[in-house]
Each structure stands twice: as structure tokens, then as C-alpha cells.
Scaffold this active site. Structure first.
Site, mmCIF file in Angstrom:
data_model
loop_
_atom_site.group_PDB
_atom_site.id
_atom_site.type_symbol
_atom_site.label_atom_id
_atom_site.label_comp_id
_atom_site.label_asym_id
_atom_site.label_seq_id
_atom_site.Cartn_x
_atom_site.Cartn_y
_atom_site.Cartn_z
ATOM 1 N N LEU A 118 2.590 -21.969 -0.392
ATOM 2 C CA LEU A 118 1.547 -20.964 -0.606
ATOM 3 C C LEU A 118 0.349 -21.539 -1.344
ATOM 4 O O LEU A 118 -0.742 -20.987 -1.295
ATOM 5 C CB LEU A 118 2.124 -19.762 -1.372
ATOM 6 C CG LEU A 118 1.362 -18.440 -1.314
ATOM 7 C CD1 LEU A 118 1.080 -18.016 0.127
ATOM 8 C CD2 LEU A 118 2.148 -17.341 -2.033
ATOM 9 N N GLY A 119 0.551 -22.670 -2.019
ATOM 10 C CA GLY A 119 -0.560 -23.351 -2.678
ATOM 11 C C GLY A 119 -0.959 -22.724 -4.002
ATOM 12 O O GLY A 119 -0.435 -21.687 -4.399
ATOM 13 N N TYR A 120 -1.905 -23.389 -4.683
ATOM 14 C CA TYR A 120 -2.378 -22.918 -5.997
ATOM 15 C C TYR A 120 -1.170 -22.567 -6.872
ATOM 16 O O TYR A 120 -0.978 -21.429 -7.292
ATOM 17 C CB TYR A 120 -3.312 -21.712 -5.845
ATOM 18 C CG TYR A 120 -4.549 -21.986 -5.037
ATOM 19 C CD1 TYR A 120 -5.677 -22.561 -5.623
ATOM 20 C CD2 TYR A 120 -4.592 -21.702 -3.681
ATOM 21 C CE1 TYR A 120 -6.813 -22.827 -4.880
ATOM 22 C CE2 TYR A 120 -5.725 -21.968 -2.924
ATOM 23 C CZ TYR A 120 -6.830 -22.530 -3.530
ATOM 24 O OH TYR A 120 -7.956 -22.794 -2.795
ATOM 25 N N GLU A 162 -1.024 -8.867 -5.328
ATOM 26 C CA GLU A 162 -2.370 -9.283 -5.727
ATOM 27 C C GLU A 162 -2.408 -10.757 -6.130
ATOM 28 O O GLU A 162 -3.360 -11.465 -5.805
ATOM 29 C CB GLU A 162 -2.887 -8.400 -6.867
ATOM 30 C CG GLU A 162 -3.165 -6.960 -6.459
ATOM 31 C CD GLU A 162 -4.233 -6.836 -5.380
ATOM 32 O OE1 GLU A 162 -5.083 -7.746 -5.261
ATOM 33 O OE2 GLU A 162 -4.230 -5.823 -4.659
ATOM 34 N N CYS A 175 -16.562 -6.144 8.321
ATOM 35 C CA CYS A 175 -17.729 -6.873 7.799
ATOM 36 C C CYS A 175 -17.288 -8.285 7.398
ATOM 37 O O CYS A 175 -17.359 -8.684 6.239
ATOM 38 C CB CYS A 175 -18.313 -6.117 6.598
ATOM 39 S SG CYS A 175 -19.995 -6.623 6.158
ATOM 40 N N TYR A 230 -10.454 -9.053 -11.447
ATOM 41 C CA TYR A 230 -10.159 -8.438 -10.154
ATOM 42 C C TYR A 230 -8.725 -7.907 -10.092
ATOM 43 O O TYR A 230 -8.476 -6.773 -9.695
ATOM 44 C CB TYR A 230 -10.396 -9.430 -9.009
ATOM 45 C CG TYR A 230 -9.772 -8.964 -7.723
ATOM 46 C CD1 TYR A 230 -10.372 -7.962 -6.966
ATOM 47 C CD2 TYR A 230 -8.537 -9.466 -7.307
ATOM 48 C CE1 TYR A 230 -9.771 -7.491 -5.809
ATOM 49 C CE2 TYR A 230 -7.938 -9.001 -6.156
ATOM 50 C CZ TYR A 230 -8.556 -8.012 -5.412
ATOM 51 O OH TYR A 230 -7.956 -7.526 -4.278
ATOM 52 N N GLN A 265 -6.889 -16.212 -3.001
ATOM 53 C CA GLN A 265 -7.154 -17.425 -2.216
ATOM 54 C C GLN A 265 -6.237 -17.550 -0.992
ATOM 55 O O GLN A 265 -6.035 -18.645 -0.468
ATOM 56 C CB GLN A 265 -6.967 -18.679 -3.094
ATOM 57 C CG GLN A 265 -7.719 -18.677 -4.387
ATOM 58 C CD GLN A 265 -9.180 -19.019 -4.242
ATOM 59 O OE1 GLN A 265 -9.590 -19.605 -3.254
ATOM 60 N NE2 GLN A 265 -9.990 -18.634 -5.213
ATOM 61 N N THR A 266 -5.677 -16.429 -0.529
ATOM 62 C CA THR A 266 -4.680 -16.493 0.537
ATOM 63 C C THR A 266 -4.886 -15.341 1.513
ATOM 64 O O THR A 266 -5.117 -14.201 1.101
ATOM 65 C CB THR A 266 -3.253 -16.400 -0.060
ATOM 66 O OG1 THR A 266 -3.063 -17.477 -0.980
ATOM 67 C CG2 THR A 266 -2.190 -16.486 1.020
ATOM 68 N N CYS A 298 -21.517 -6.002 14.654
ATOM 69 C CA CYS A 298 -22.272 -4.894 14.060
ATOM 70 C C CYS A 298 -22.496 -3.737 15.047
ATOM 71 O O CYS A 298 -22.801 -2.622 14.641
ATOM 72 C CB CYS A 298 -23.615 -5.399 13.537
ATOM 73 S SG CYS A 298 -23.450 -6.630 12.208
ATOM 74 N N ARG A 305 0.820 -1.214 0.000
ATOM 75 C CA ARG A 305 0.000 0.000 0.000
ATOM 76 C C ARG A 305 0.856 1.267 0.000
ATOM 77 O O ARG A 305 0.321 2.360 -0.149
ATOM 78 C CB ARG A 305 -0.916 0.012 1.233
ATOM 79 C CG ARG A 305 -2.066 -0.957 1.124
ATOM 80 C CD ARG A 305 -2.981 -0.862 2.320
ATOM 81 N NE ARG A 305 -4.114 -1.752 2.159
ATOM 82 C CZ ARG A 305 -4.858 -2.213 3.147
ATOM 83 N NH1 ARG A 305 -4.565 -1.875 4.394
ATOM 84 N NH2 ARG A 305 -5.884 -3.008 2.916
ATOM 85 N N ASP A 312 -14.153 -8.257 -5.156
ATOM 86 C CA ASP A 312 -13.756 -9.563 -4.654
ATOM 87 C C ASP A 312 -14.762 -10.023 -3.615
ATOM 88 O O ASP A 312 -15.837 -9.412 -3.454
ATOM 89 C CB ASP A 312 -12.329 -9.515 -4.084
ATOM 90 C CG ASP A 312 -12.236 -8.668 -2.810
ATOM 91 O OD1 ASP A 312 -13.204 -7.961 -2.472
ATOM 92 O OD2 ASP A 312 -11.177 -8.727 -2.146
#
Length: 346
Positions: A76-78, A33, A188, A116, A38-39, A195, A21, A134
Site C-alpha cells: 500500500l506504500g507510505y 481515511e 470533476c 483533513y 495518497q491512495t 463537462c 459510508r 482535499d
């Protein structure tokens, strides 16, 4: 105060200090990104630092071997993300002189970059007014506006994208995009959000209608396939073993593994002994066969549950083209196999 103003004010007071950021460098934003698909952020952060340290520019990543990239990605997978990452780095470095496309449409043409990710890069690196949509955004907007459209449908994606674009202040789209994603990640949240402390607790329609835990609507359920992997860990008198590379498309492509016997269900030692004796995995004579784990270790993937057992096969003499323990540690393995090598084999 309207939705966007309240949201960005919340964000400026509550945002996490994340390294991607603090830059508009498209290379760093793209890396983050892809890693965060998925992480969770906590899981992805060490990998981001490892990659930016090992490959500080897109040229460094492009010059690396696929094996180096997969090794750094290990756990990390995928893994298709890592292979696509490497191919895209090579395209950007060698065909575009290190420059990423500066607009959403052209970013979409790069391998591994979907709607995305293209929107995120276009927004965060180039200040384009493109909404990122997302899971966090689906959740926040569906609850606030009480939208019960099924988010599995492409029509719903278009509906939410149009709504996000309408809400987005065009003079600072990146701030809005960061804010709505962070709000979904921290406040959220999917289950039982607090809430009572939410800045929108007087205007959220789902809260008013007591539907917070029912939204967003997602009808499609994944069909999980059970598979049974039997890994054969051959050991000779020098502690050498045999490995192979998974060449076929599917899970763990181009990662290493021990010789594999996949079965329809769990099998007994006697059955496995017959398989080992009748197939030419190695030229050496088998001395003994034992189980490292008598019960399957279950490794859960998105669409598959792998029931994994490791079998120790001690053989006579020296294995031809065998590999030793230290050399194994330098190669990219699925994390479940790497953990076995590190913790259980030695």
C-alpha cells in the site's frame, strides 16, 4: 437550485457503494481515511477489508505486533501511515478505553491524523460541521468559482476551508462532505473532465472562461532524487539467505530487505564483486556472483526514483542464522522486494 443542493442531488444519484459510508463507527472511518491518503479507492478497498477482517476492533489492532500490521499493509506504500495507525490504535485502546475523540480539535492530537483526516472523522462519525478539504475539493471549488490561488500555500487552504464551510448545509455536513469529494473523484476529475454532462456546466466559471484544465493552480514541483540500490541475495547450499531490517527513519522503516549497497550510479559486476569480497556480509566463501537483472528496475516513490538491481551471490556451506524462502514470505518487505522474492528468485 444552489450549489449545495445540486451537488448533493448529484451525489445521491451517482455515489459509489463504499463500505465505510455505511457506518458511523469512527474506527472504520479512521481506517479508511488513513488508507485512502495518497491512495486510490480501488487500491485501498482490499486493504480495508483485510484489516477489518484481521482486526475487527481497535483493540484487535492495538494488540497486534507492528510486524503483523506492516505485513498486512505490504504494497500500500507510505508505510509511516501503518506505523502511526498502530501507535494510534494503542493509544485509543489502552488510554481511551477504545473511544476515539468525538471532536475535530482532539482528533488532531492523534498521531498520523492531520486536518483533513480529523475533519473527515469528525464529520462522518460525529456529524460535526467541519469541512473536509482535499485535492478533490480544491479542484471542484477552484473550477466552479474560478479561484486561481496557489493550493500549495497555507493561506489558500484557509481560503478554501472557509468557502467550503460557507457552502456546507449545517444540518447535514457529512452528506455535503461526501458529495463534494465524490464529485471531484468521479466527475470533476483532474484531466479532461466531461463537462458536457456536468450538472454545473451552465454555472461553472472555469468552464465559461475555458480554464478547466488550468485549475487548480499548484506551483510547487517536487524535486525527485535518483537513488541506486544494489541488493545482495546470498544463497547457500540449502537455499537460505540473509535479510536485515531497515531501522533508520526514511523510506521503508522497520521493513525487511536484503543486504544493501547504495551507490551514486549504476555499477559494473567487477566493482560489485570487489565490494562483496572486501566486506563481511557473511562468513562463507563466495563461489559466484551474477546479476538477476542487468538493467535497473525503477521503483517510483513520491520524492525518489529507486534504481534497483538484485545480485545473486552463491556461497559455500551454510549461512549462519540464514532464513529460508518460506519464512521470507511471512515477513513485511517493500513490495518491490517481495515481488522479486515471489516471482524472480525462485
Amino acid at each position: 437550485m444552489n450549489f449545495s443542493n445540486s451537488l448533493t442531488k448529484w451525489y445521491l444519484n451517482n455515489k459509489r457503494d463504499l463500505p465505510w459510508r455505511n457506518t458511523q463507527n469512527p474506527y472504520f472511518i479512521w481506517l479508511s481515511e488513513i488508507m485512502l491518503q495518497q491512495t486510490r479507492v480501488a487500491q485501498g478497498m482490499p486493504y480495508f477489508f483485510a484489516f477489518t477482517n484481521a482486526f475487527p476492533t481497535v483493540f484487535d489492532l492495538a494488540d497486534a505486533s507492528e510486524e503483523q500490521v506492516l505485513k498486512l499493509w505490504q504494497g500500500l506504500g507510505y508505510y509511516s501511515r501503518a506505523r502511526n495507525l498502530h501507535k494510534t490504535a494503542q493509544l485509543v485502546a489502552f488510554e481511551r478505553n477504545g473511544y476515539f475523540p468525538d471532536n475535530y480539535k482532539d482528533l488532531l492530537q492523534l498521531k498520523g491524523i492531520g486536518a483533513y483526516t480529523a475533519a473527515a472523522i469528525a464529520s462522518f462519525a460525529y456529524d460535526q460541521a467541519v469541512p473536509v478539504v482535499d485535492g478533490n475539493v480544491f479542484r471542484v471549488l477552484s473550477r466552479y468559482f474560478n479561484i486561481d490561488s496557489d493550493i500549495v500555500l497555507s493561506s489558500t487552504k484557509k481560503e478554501f476551508t472557509a468557502l467550503a464551510f460557507e457552502l456546507m448545509p449545517k444540518e447535514d455536513p457529512a452528506l455535503f462532505n461526501q458529495a463534494i469529494m465524490e464529485f471531484g473523484a468521479l466527475q470533476c476529475i483532474p484531466k479532461n473532465p466531461n463537462c458536457d454532462i456536468c450538472v454545473f456546466n451552465s454555472s461553472c466559471l472555469a468552464l465559461q472562461k475555458k480554464k478547466v484544465n488550468q485549475l487548480p493552480v499548484k506551483s510547487k514541483k517536487l524535486k525527485v532524487r535518483n537513488r541506486f540500490f544494489n541488493y545482495l541475495v546470498f544463497c547457500d547450499i540449502h537455499g537460505n539467505t540473509v535479510i536485515q531490517k531497515r531501522a533508520n527513519k526514511g523510506i521503508w522503516q522497520n521493513l525487511y530487505e536484503f543486504p544493501l549497497v547504495e551507490t551514486e550510479h549504476e555499477v559494473a559486476l567487477e566493482w560489485m564483486a570487489t565490494q562483496i569480497q572486501t566486506k563481511d556480509f557473511v562468513e562463507n566463501k563466495v563461489i559466484s556472483i551474477t546479476e538477476f537483472n542487468s538493467k535497473s528496475q525503477i521503483h517510483k516513490l513520491t520524492h525518489q526514483h529507486l534504481n534497483i538491481r538484485f545480485w545473486k551471490i552463491t556461497v559455500n556451506g551454510t549461512i549462519k542464522n540464514g532464513i529460508n524462502y518460506d519464512a521470507l514470505l511471512d515477513l513485511p518487505f517493500p513490495i518491490v522486494i517481495f515481488n522479486f522474492i515471489e516471482k524472480d528468485w525462485k
